[in-house]
Design a protein around this motif. Structure first.
Motif: not given
Ligand code: NDP
Ligand code: 8X3
Length: 253
Positions: A41-68
């Motif tokens: 939702q935030l990605k869509q809002q910001l791209e629309k409002e500010f004409a910028i590009k947003v990448v949304a990465l969904n992970f748990d920072v506790q998981n080393k493999e997911e982060v990397s």
């Protein structure tokens, strides 16, 4: 303007306010968090409002493999990261040392300390190649003073302070700036999380004061990143006017 900024924990509070602030400046941002619906939702809002590009990465920072994996699979043009804001974090519980839930301790240590280390290492490789970068770590006034029943949360934020110092020293040779931010009370979802959904208890934390807002903190972070290349704010302690430190707060009667 036109930097690439990574913000961890952008689904609420300080992280979300940072995302809005840097997006409004025209920067392209990478936002992360566990709640994918909020992220998208935030990605869509910001791209629309500010004409910028947003990448949304969904992970748990506790998981080393997911982060990397999340950062390694970024498209090449997104790896030229200028700024990392290590914001994802939490407190769980406020109990005496001998009564606290040890699972809460592990979650705080894994998130606030290990998570920050995993994300930093994943992104540093890109900054080191380019010989440029700025890492902002979010500690707390709890990283300056330990208060009653704050035990392991305070320990994690002291750890962030020590890690920031060591990063600053060891990364001098790579021209990377490290800024550690120490906010006092900021009204976000922080206390709702800490008190595990007891919203009355969460509200009481901010009663009788005008606390910092997430935007106040985001504006200060933005200021730290807006200085010339040869200038680095190493540490910034920031509280509302009614708070001196972890112990002293003047509440309206
Ligand atoms: P919020 O609860 O509003 O935001 C916390 C953010 O961290 C959320 O976006 C959450 O995303 C993310 N997060 C938590 N755990 C994880 C995880 N395991 N993996 C990925 N993301 C995670 O709190 P604040 O904005 O107030 O807190 C931000 C930072 O500021 C924290 O480090 C906190 O310790 C620090 N701080 C807060 C103060 C305050 O008074 N509010 C004062 C001083 C410092 P999601 O749940 O979607 O994963
Ligand atoms: C959050 C502020 O005072 O709850 O880091 O520790 S406090």
């Amino acid at each position: 303007m036109n930097k690439i900024v990574v913000i961890t924990g952008a689904t609420s509070g300080i992280g979300e306010a940072c995302a809005r602030k840097f997006a409004a400046d025209g920067d392209n941002i990478i936002i992360t968090g566990r709640r994918s619906e909020r992220l998208n939702q935030l990605k869509q809002q910001l791209e629309k409002e500010f004409a910028i590009k947003v990448v949304a990465l969904n992970f748990d920072v506790q998981n080393k493999e997911e982060v990397s994996a999340a950062f390694l699979t970024l498209p090449e043009n997104w790896k030229a990261i200028d700024i990392l804001i290590n914001n994802a974090g939490l407190a769980l519980g406020r109990d005496y040392f001998d009564e606290a839930d040890m699972n809460d301790w592990e979650t705080m240590l894994n998130t606030n300390v290990h998570g920050l280390l995993y994300v930093s290492r994943a992104i540093l490789q890109f900054m080191i190649t380019r010989k440029i970068g700025h890492i902002i770590n979010i500690s707390s006034t709890a990283g300056k003073n330990v208060y009653e029943k704050g035990n392991i949360y305070c320990a994690t934020k002291h750890a962030v302070a020590a890690i920031s110092q060591s990063m600053r020293i060891d990364l001098l040779r790579h021209n990377i700036k490290i800024t550690d931010i120490f906010p006092g009370a900021v009204q976000t979802e922080f206390s709702n999380v800490r008190f595990k959904g007891d919203d009355k208890k969460a509200r009481e934390v901010y009663e009788g004061i005008t606390p910092l807002s997430a935007t106040d903190v985001a504006n200060s972070i933005f200021y730290c990143t807006s200085l010339p290349p040869h200038v680095c704010i190493n540490e910034l302690v920031l509280t509302c006017t009614q708070q001196a430190d972890s112990f002293y707060m003047y509440k309206n009667q």
